[in-house]
Design a protein around this motif. Sequence first.
Motif, PDB file in Angstrom:
ATOM      1  N   MET A   1       0.836  -1.186   0.000  1.00 20.55           N
ATOM      2  CA  MET A   1       0.000   0.000   0.000  1.00 20.55           C
ATOM      3  C   MET A   1       0.878   1.245   0.000  1.00 20.55           C
ATOM      4  O   MET A   1       1.854   1.309   0.738  1.00 20.55           O
ATOM      5  CB  MET A   1      -0.868   0.037   1.254  1.00 20.55           C
ATOM      6  N   GLN A   2       0.496   2.198  -0.797  1.00 16.48           N
ATOM      7  CA  GLN A   2       1.218   3.465  -0.863  1.00 16.48           C
ATOM      8  C   GLN A   2       0.294   4.598  -0.428  1.00 16.48           C
ATOM      9  O   GLN A   2      -0.837   4.691  -0.909  1.00 16.48           O
ATOM     10  CB  GLN A   2       1.713   3.733  -2.290  1.00 16.48           C
ATOM     11  N   PRO A   3       0.762   5.478   0.480  1.00 16.03           N
ATOM     12  CA  PRO A   3      -0.074   6.626   0.852  1.00 16.03           C
ATOM     13  C   PRO A   3      -0.157   7.625  -0.291  1.00 16.03           C
ATOM     14  O   PRO A   3       0.827   7.872  -0.986  1.00 16.03           O
ATOM     15  CB  PRO A   3       0.652   7.215   2.057  1.00 16.03           C
ATOM     16  N   VAL A   4      -1.347   8.166  -0.511  1.00 18.72           N
ATOM     17  CA  VAL A   4      -1.559   9.199  -1.520  1.00 18.72           C
ATOM     18  C   VAL A   4      -1.694  10.555  -0.836  1.00 18.72           C
ATOM     19  O   VAL A   4      -1.097  11.529  -1.257  1.00 18.72           O
ATOM     20  CB  VAL A   4      -2.825   8.885  -2.360  1.00 18.72           C
ATOM     21  N   SER A   5      -2.481  10.593   0.246  1.00 16.83           N
ATOM     22  CA  SER A   5      -2.648  11.823   1.025  1.00 16.83           C
ATOM     23  C   SER A   5      -3.050  11.449   2.442  1.00 16.83           C
ATOM     24  O   SER A   5      -3.469  10.314   2.707  1.00 16.83           O
ATOM     25  CB  SER A   5      -3.710  12.734   0.397  1.00 16.83           C
ATOM     26  N   SER A   6      -2.910  12.411   3.343  1.00 19.78           N
ATOM     27  CA  SER A   6      -3.240  12.176   4.736  1.00 19.78           C
ATOM     28  C   SER A   6      -3.810  13.457   5.332  1.00 19.78           C
ATOM     29  O   SER A   6      -3.339  14.552   5.026  1.00 19.78           O
ATOM     30  CB  SER A   6      -1.977  11.763   5.501  1.00 19.78           C
ATOM     31  N   ARG A   7      -4.834  13.305   6.204  1.00 26.01           N
ATOM     32  CA  ARG A   7      -5.350  14.476   6.895  1.00 26.01           C
ATOM     33  C   ARG A   7      -5.682  14.092   8.329  1.00 26.01           C
ATOM     34  O   ARG A   7      -6.174  12.999   8.606  1.00 26.01           O
ATOM     35  CB  ARG A   7      -6.573  15.045   6.198  1.00 26.01           C
ATOM     36  N   GLU A   8      -5.362  15.002   9.241  1.00 29.35           N
ATOM     37  CA  GLU A   8      -5.688  14.781  10.641  1.00 29.35           C
ATOM     38  C   GLU A   8      -7.162  15.094  10.859  1.00 29.35           C
ATOM     39  O   GLU A   8      -7.643  16.154  10.471  1.00 29.35           O
ATOM     40  CB  GLU A   8      -4.810  15.666  11.529  1.00 29.35           C
ATOM     41  N   VAL A   9      -7.867  14.177  11.512  1.00 30.24           N
ATOM     42  CA  VAL A   9      -9.295  14.309  11.760  1.00 30.24           C
ATOM     43  C   VAL A   9      -9.552  14.816  13.174  1.00 30.24           C
ATOM     44  O   VAL A   9     -10.472  15.590  13.408  1.00 30.24           O
ATOM     45  CB  VAL A   9     -10.006  12.953  11.540  1.00 30.24           C
ATOM     46  N   TYR A  10      -8.697  14.391  14.137  1.00 30.97           N
ATOM     47  CA  TYR A  10      -8.908  14.727  15.537  1.00 30.97           C
ATOM     48  C   TYR A  10      -7.584  14.632  16.287  1.00 30.97           C
ATOM     49  O   TYR A  10      -6.718  13.831  15.927  1.00 30.97           O
ATOM     50  CB  TYR A  10      -9.915  13.748  16.160  1.00 30.97           C
ATOM     51  N   ARG A  11      -7.447  15.436  17.373  1.00 34.07           N
ATOM     52  CA  ARG A  11      -6.243  15.368  18.208  1.00 34.07           C
ATOM     53  C   ARG A  11      -6.599  15.790  19.631  1.00 34.07           C
ATOM     54  O   ARG A  11      -7.373  16.724  19.831  1.00 34.07           O
ATOM     55  CB  ARG A  11      -5.154  16.281  17.660  1.00 34.07           C
ATOM     56  N   ASN A  12      -6.022  15.091  20.632  1.00 35.74           N
ATOM     57  CA  ASN A  12      -6.029  15.545  22.015  1.00 35.74           C
ATOM     58  C   ASN A  12      -4.652  15.242  22.597  1.00 35.74           C
ATOM     59  O   ASN A  12      -3.755  14.836  21.848  1.00 35.74           O
ATOM     60  CB  ASN A  12      -7.186  14.918  22.819  1.00 35.74           C
ATOM     61  N   GLN A  13      -4.478  15.401  23.903  1.00 35.34           N
ATOM     62  CA  GLN A  13      -3.137  15.205  24.467  1.00 35.34           C
ATOM     63  C   GLN A  13      -2.670  13.750  24.463  1.00 35.34           C
ATOM     64  O   GLN A  13      -1.485  13.470  24.649  1.00 35.34           O
ATOM     65  CB  GLN A  13      -3.061  15.765  25.882  1.00 35.34           C
ATOM     66  N   TRP A  14      -3.571  12.801  24.252  1.00 32.07           N
ATOM     67  CA  TRP A  14      -3.224  11.391  24.306  1.00 32.07           C
ATOM     68  C   TRP A  14      -3.119  10.720  22.939  1.00 32.07           C
ATOM     69  O   TRP A  14      -2.466   9.691  22.807  1.00 32.07           O
ATOM     70  CB  TRP A  14      -4.259  10.621  25.131  1.00 32.07           C
ATOM     71  N   MET A  15      -3.798  11.258  21.922  1.00 27.93           N
ATOM     72  CA  MET A  15      -3.836  10.566  20.629  1.00 27.93           C
ATOM     73  C   MET A  15      -4.288  11.496  19.521  1.00 27.93           C
ATOM     74  O   MET A  15      -4.797  12.572  19.772  1.00 27.93           O
ATOM     75  CB  MET A  15      -4.768   9.350  20.689  1.00 27.93           C
ATOM     76  N   SER A  16      -4.066  11.036  18.302  1.00 26.39           N
ATOM     77  CA  SER A  16      -4.630  11.727  17.137  1.00 26.39           C
ATOM     78  C   SER A  16      -5.198  10.664  16.195  1.00 26.39           C
ATOM     79  O   SER A  16      -4.807   9.499  16.243  1.00 26.39           O
ATOM     80  CB  SER A  16      -3.576  12.575  16.425  1.00 26.39           C
ATOM     81  N   LEU A  17      -6.136  11.103  15.375  1.00 25.99           N
ATOM     82  CA  LEU A  17      -6.757  10.222  14.393  1.00 25.99           C
ATOM     83  C   LEU A  17      -6.531  10.841  13.025  1.00 25.99           C
ATOM     84  O   LEU A  17      -6.809  12.026  12.818  1.00 25.99           O
ATOM     85  CB  LEU A  17      -8.263  10.086  14.663  1.00 25.99           C
ATOM     86  N   ARG A  18      -5.985  10.032  12.113  1.00 27.52           N
ATOM     87  CA  ARG A  18      -5.787  10.526  10.753  1.00 27.52           C
ATOM     88  C   ARG A  18      -6.475   9.610   9.763  1.00 27.52           C
ATOM     89  O   ARG A  18      -6.699   8.433  10.036  1.00 27.52           O
ATOM     90  CB  ARG A  18      -4.309  10.703  10.428  1.00 27.52           C
ATOM     91  N   GLU A  19      -6.797  10.189   8.616  1.00 31.79           N
ATOM     92  CA  GLU A  19      -7.422   9.433   7.546  1.00 31.79           C
ATOM     93  C   GLU A  19      -6.489   9.522   6.342  1.00 31.79           C
ATOM     94  O   GLU A  19      -6.164  10.615   5.889  1.00 31.79           O
ATOM     95  CB  GLU A  19      -8.784  10.043   7.233  1.00 31.79           C
TER      96      GLU A  19
END
Length: 176
Positions: A1-19
Motif C-alpha cells: 500500500m502506498q499513501p496518496v494523502s493524509s489528513r488529521e481528523v482529531y487530536r487531544n493530548q493522548w492521541m490523534s486520528l488521521r485518515e
Amino acid sequence: MQPVSSREVYRNQWMSLREDEIRHPDGSPGLYSVVDKPTAACVIPYEDGGFHLIEQYRYPLRRRSWEFVQGTWPGDGPPGEELARAELAEETGLRAASLVPLGRVAIAPGLTSQECDVFLATGLSRGPLAREHTEQGMEQRWFARAEFEELVRDGGVFDSVTLGAFTLFLLSGERV
C-alpha cells in the motif's frame, strides 16, 4: 500500500486520528483510518515466582481487566525505562532494582501505530502510590504464576499487551 494523502481528523493530548487515502498494490484506491499514539511501556513486576497485576475498568470494553502495569506520557514524553519506572511507581507503588527490556509489541496494528516496550521488573520494594485521577478504582494484587496462567485460560486476563508481554517473558527464559 502506498499513501496518496493524509489528513488529521482529531487530536487531544493522548492521541490523534488521521485518515489516509492509499493505493493498493493493484492500483485501486482505498481509505485507512489510523490512531496515532506515543510508544507505551509495559512492566512485568515479578517477585517470588509470581506477578503483580493491576485491575482497572476499561471503558471501551465496559468491563474490568487484569493487566501488567502499562501506560504512556501525555504528549511526547520519552519512551523507555524512565516511562516504565514512572508507570510502575504510579500504578503499584513498587520500585524496581532491576528493569530488563524484553522486547516490543504492536498494540493493535490494524488500527493504531502505537507500540509498547516491555520490561521485566525485579528486586521490588514498596513506596507510595501516585495514581492519576483517571485511575480511580484501580486495584493491585500479586498472583502466583499458576494463578496468573489460570486467569489467562479463564479469560480474566484478555489484554493483548499483557498477553504479548507474558510471551516475551516466557521466551526470555525468565532472566531474573
